[in-house]
Scaffold this motif. Sequence first.
Motif, PDB file in Angstrom:
ATOM      1  N   ASP A  92       0.817  -1.217   0.000  1.00  0.00           N
ATOM      2  CA  ASP A  92       0.000   0.000   0.000  1.00  0.00           C
ATOM      3  C   ASP A  92       0.849   1.265   0.000  1.00  0.00           C
ATOM      4  O   ASP A  92       0.488   2.265  -0.620  1.00  0.00           O
ATOM      5  CB  ASP A  92      -0.948   0.014   1.201  1.00  0.00           C
ATOM      6  CG  ASP A  92      -2.072  -0.998   1.054  1.00  0.00           C
ATOM      7  OD1 ASP A  92      -2.239  -1.547  -0.053  1.00  0.00           O
ATOM      8  OD2 ASP A  92      -2.774  -1.244   2.044  1.00  0.00           O
ATOM      9  N   SER A  93       1.987   1.238   0.697  1.00  0.00           N
ATOM     10  CA  SER A  93       2.833   2.440   0.732  1.00  0.00           C
ATOM     11  C   SER A  93       3.528   2.680  -0.602  1.00  0.00           C
ATOM     12  O   SER A  93       3.813   3.822  -0.961  1.00  0.00           O
ATOM     13  CB  SER A  93       3.864   2.345   1.852  1.00  0.00           C
ATOM     14  OG  SER A  93       4.831   1.358   1.568  1.00  0.00           O
ATOM     15  N   GLN A  94       3.796   1.618  -1.352  1.00  0.00           N
ATOM     16  CA  GLN A  94       4.375   1.785  -2.685  1.00  0.00           C
ATOM     17  C   GLN A  94       3.352   2.390  -3.646  1.00  0.00           C
ATOM     18  O   GLN A  94       3.690   3.172  -4.514  1.00  0.00           O
ATOM     19  CB  GLN A  94       4.885   0.450  -3.212  1.00  0.00           C
ATOM     20  CG  GLN A  94       6.126  -0.023  -2.484  1.00  0.00           C
ATOM     21  CD  GLN A  94       6.501  -1.451  -2.851  1.00  0.00           C
ATOM     22  OE1 GLN A  94       5.736  -2.169  -3.485  1.00  0.00           O
ATOM     23  NE2 GLN A  94       7.698  -1.860  -2.444  1.00  0.00           N
ATOM     24  N   ALA A  95       2.078   2.042  -3.449  1.00  0.00           N
ATOM     25  CA  ALA A  95       1.018   2.577  -4.307  1.00  0.00           C
ATOM     26  C   ALA A  95       0.627   3.992  -3.901  1.00  0.00           C
ATOM     27  O   ALA A  95       0.170   4.770  -4.722  1.00  0.00           O
ATOM     28  CB  ALA A  95      -0.203   1.664  -4.253  1.00  0.00           C
ATOM     29  N   ASN A  96       0.809   4.335  -2.612  1.00  0.00           N
ATOM     30  CA  ASN A  96       0.399   5.640  -2.104  1.00  0.00           C
ATOM     31  C   ASN A  96       1.480   6.188  -1.175  1.00  0.00           C
ATOM     32  O   ASN A  96       1.580   5.762  -0.023  1.00  0.00           O
ATOM     33  CB  ASN A  96      -0.944   5.515  -1.354  1.00  0.00           C
ATOM     34  CG  ASN A  96      -1.442   6.833  -0.840  1.00  0.00           C
ATOM     35  OD1 ASN A  96      -0.828   7.875  -1.015  1.00  0.00           O
ATOM     36  ND2 ASN A  96      -2.586   6.798  -0.180  1.00  0.00           N
ATOM     37  N   PRO A  97       2.298   7.131  -1.640  1.00  0.00           N
ATOM     38  CA  PRO A  97       3.384   7.648  -0.795  1.00  0.00           C
ATOM     39  C   PRO A  97       2.888   8.480   0.389  1.00  0.00           C
ATOM     40  O   PRO A  97       3.646   8.729   1.319  1.00  0.00           O
ATOM     41  CB  PRO A  97       4.209   8.506  -1.755  1.00  0.00           C
ATOM     42  CG  PRO A  97       3.313   8.802  -2.901  1.00  0.00           C
ATOM     43  CD  PRO A  97       2.318   7.702  -2.974  1.00  0.00           C
ATOM     44  N   ASN A  98       1.629   8.905   0.400  1.00  0.00           N
ATOM     45  CA  ASN A  98       1.075   9.680   1.518  1.00  0.00           C
ATOM     46  C   ASN A  98       0.443   8.798   2.590  1.00  0.00           C
ATOM     47  O   ASN A  98      -0.247   9.287   3.470  1.00  0.00           O
ATOM     48  CB  ASN A  98       0.010  10.656   1.013  1.00  0.00           C
ATOM     49  CG  ASN A  98       0.596  11.683   0.081  1.00  0.00           C
ATOM     50  OD1 ASN A  98       1.719  12.128   0.265  1.00  0.00           O
ATOM     51  ND2 ASN A  98      -0.160  12.049  -0.939  1.00  0.00           N
ATOM     52  N   LEU A  99       0.693   7.511   2.519  1.00  0.00           N
ATOM     53  CA  LEU A  99       0.070   6.561   3.437  1.00  0.00           C
ATOM     54  C   LEU A  99       0.451   6.852   4.887  1.00  0.00           C
ATOM     55  O   LEU A  99       1.610   7.112   5.202  1.00  0.00           O
ATOM     56  CB  LEU A  99       0.499   5.139   3.082  1.00  0.00           C
ATOM     57  CG  LEU A  99      -0.140   4.032   3.901  1.00  0.00           C
ATOM     58  CD1 LEU A  99      -1.581   3.841   3.470  1.00  0.00           C
ATOM     59  CD2 LEU A  99       0.623   2.748   3.743  1.00  0.00           C
ATOM     60  N   VAL A 100      -0.562   6.802   5.763  1.00  0.00           N
ATOM     61  CA  VAL A 100      -0.361   6.930   7.206  1.00  0.00           C
ATOM     62  C   VAL A 100      -1.024   5.727   7.853  1.00  0.00           C
ATOM     63  O   VAL A 100      -2.162   5.384   7.536  1.00  0.00           O
ATOM     64  CB  VAL A 100      -0.995   8.228   7.756  1.00  0.00           C
ATOM     65  CG1 VAL A 100      -0.862   8.298   9.262  1.00  0.00           C
ATOM     66  CG2 VAL A 100      -0.364   9.439   7.112  1.00  0.00           C
ATOM     67  N   VAL A 101      -0.309   5.071   8.758  1.00  0.00           N
ATOM     68  CA  VAL A 101      -0.842   3.912   9.454  1.00  0.00           C
ATOM     69  C   VAL A 101      -1.359   4.364  10.814  1.00  0.00           C
ATOM     70  O   VAL A 101      -0.603   4.888  11.625  1.00  0.00           O
ATOM     71  CB  VAL A 101       0.235   2.818   9.623  1.00  0.00           C
ATOM     72  CG1 VAL A 101      -0.314   1.650  10.433  1.00  0.00           C
ATOM     73  CG2 VAL A 101       0.720   2.347   8.274  1.00  0.00           C
ATOM     74  N   ASP A 102      -2.649   4.188  11.031  1.00  0.00           N
ATOM     75  CA  ASP A 102      -3.242   4.455  12.340  1.00  0.00           C
ATOM     76  C   ASP A 102      -3.118   3.189  13.175  1.00  0.00           C
ATOM     77  O   ASP A 102      -3.632   2.138  12.785  1.00  0.00           O
ATOM     78  CB  ASP A 102      -4.721   4.821  12.210  1.00  0.00           C
ATOM     79  CG  ASP A 102      -4.949   6.276  11.873  1.00  0.00           C
ATOM     80  OD1 ASP A 102      -3.965   7.038  11.884  1.00  0.00           O
ATOM     81  OD2 ASP A 102      -6.095   6.652  11.599  1.00  0.00           O
ATOM     82  N   VAL A 103      -2.442   3.283  14.301  1.00  0.00           N
ATOM     83  CA  VAL A 103      -2.285   2.140  15.194  1.00  0.00           C
ATOM     84  C   VAL A 103      -3.259   2.327  16.352  1.00  0.00           C
ATOM     85  O   VAL A 103      -3.192   3.318  17.075  1.00  0.00           O
ATOM     86  CB  VAL A 103      -0.836   2.020  15.713  1.00  0.00           C
ATOM     87  CG1 VAL A 103      -0.720   0.852  16.683  1.00  0.00           C
ATOM     88  CG2 VAL A 103       0.132   1.850  14.554  1.00  0.00           C
ATOM     89  N   ARG A 104      -4.164   1.368  16.482  1.00  0.00           N
ATOM     90  CA  ARG A 104      -5.108   1.355  17.599  1.00  0.00           C
ATOM     91  C   ARG A 104      -4.787   0.120  18.424  1.00  0.00           C
ATOM     92  O   ARG A 104      -4.888  -0.996  17.930  1.00  0.00           O
ATOM     93  CB  ARG A 104      -6.559   1.257  17.111  1.00  0.00           C
ATOM     94  CG  ARG A 104      -7.024   2.447  16.320  1.00  0.00           C
ATOM     95  CD  ARG A 104      -8.490   2.298  15.903  1.00  0.00           C
ATOM     96  NE  ARG A 104      -9.359   2.414  17.067  1.00  0.00           N
ATOM     97  CZ  ARG A 104     -10.260   1.501  17.427  1.00  0.00           C
ATOM     98  NH1 ARG A 104     -10.416   0.410  16.730  1.00  0.00           N
ATOM     99  NH2 ARG A 104     -11.018   1.692  18.488  1.00  0.00           N
ATOM    100  N   ALA A 105      -4.380   0.336  19.662  1.00  0.00           N
ATOM    101  CA  ALA A 105      -4.017  -0.786  20.529  1.00  0.00           C
ATOM    102  C   ALA A 105      -4.726  -0.653  21.863  1.00  0.00           C
ATOM    103  O   ALA A 105      -4.895   0.455  22.371  1.00  0.00           O
ATOM    104  CB  ALA A 105      -2.501  -0.829  20.735  1.00  0.00           C
TER     105      ALA A 105
END
Length: 138
Positions: A92-105
């Motif tokens: 997904d990050s290769q397809a979208n350089p603006n990717l942000v991962v939301d971590v919910r723990a």
Amino acid sequence: MRRFSQRSALVTLSEINITPLLDLAFVLLIIFVITTPLLEQGINLKLPKGGAPARPRDKRDIRTVEINLKGAFFYNKLQLPLAQVEANLIKDSQANPNLVVDVRADENGRWKDVAAVMDCCQRHGIKVAFRTEPPGHK
């Protein structure tokens, strides 16, 4: 005296029957009430308190990784092993350089699981954001 049963065909009805309109409004209200809680239902987690409210972001740039109390990883609501989560994040990050991962723990979960996701994102240059409950939220 005029009889209403013998109206001519040229007489128009000047009143609108609103019963079907109200039926439709009530059905739509019921559908809305039932589906609203399901729209943004994630894994049942007890998030830690604190943090400022997040700035609005484009939903196409966000991927969510959730970690429950037992340490199971969920990528976009699908339970996957960490290696598969990492592979999906890389793709997904290769397809979208603006990717942000939301971590919910879960607040009572193991820190090593959060650190594993954080390490994965850091190694591949993916931005990470941590989700918390706003202060005062119950």
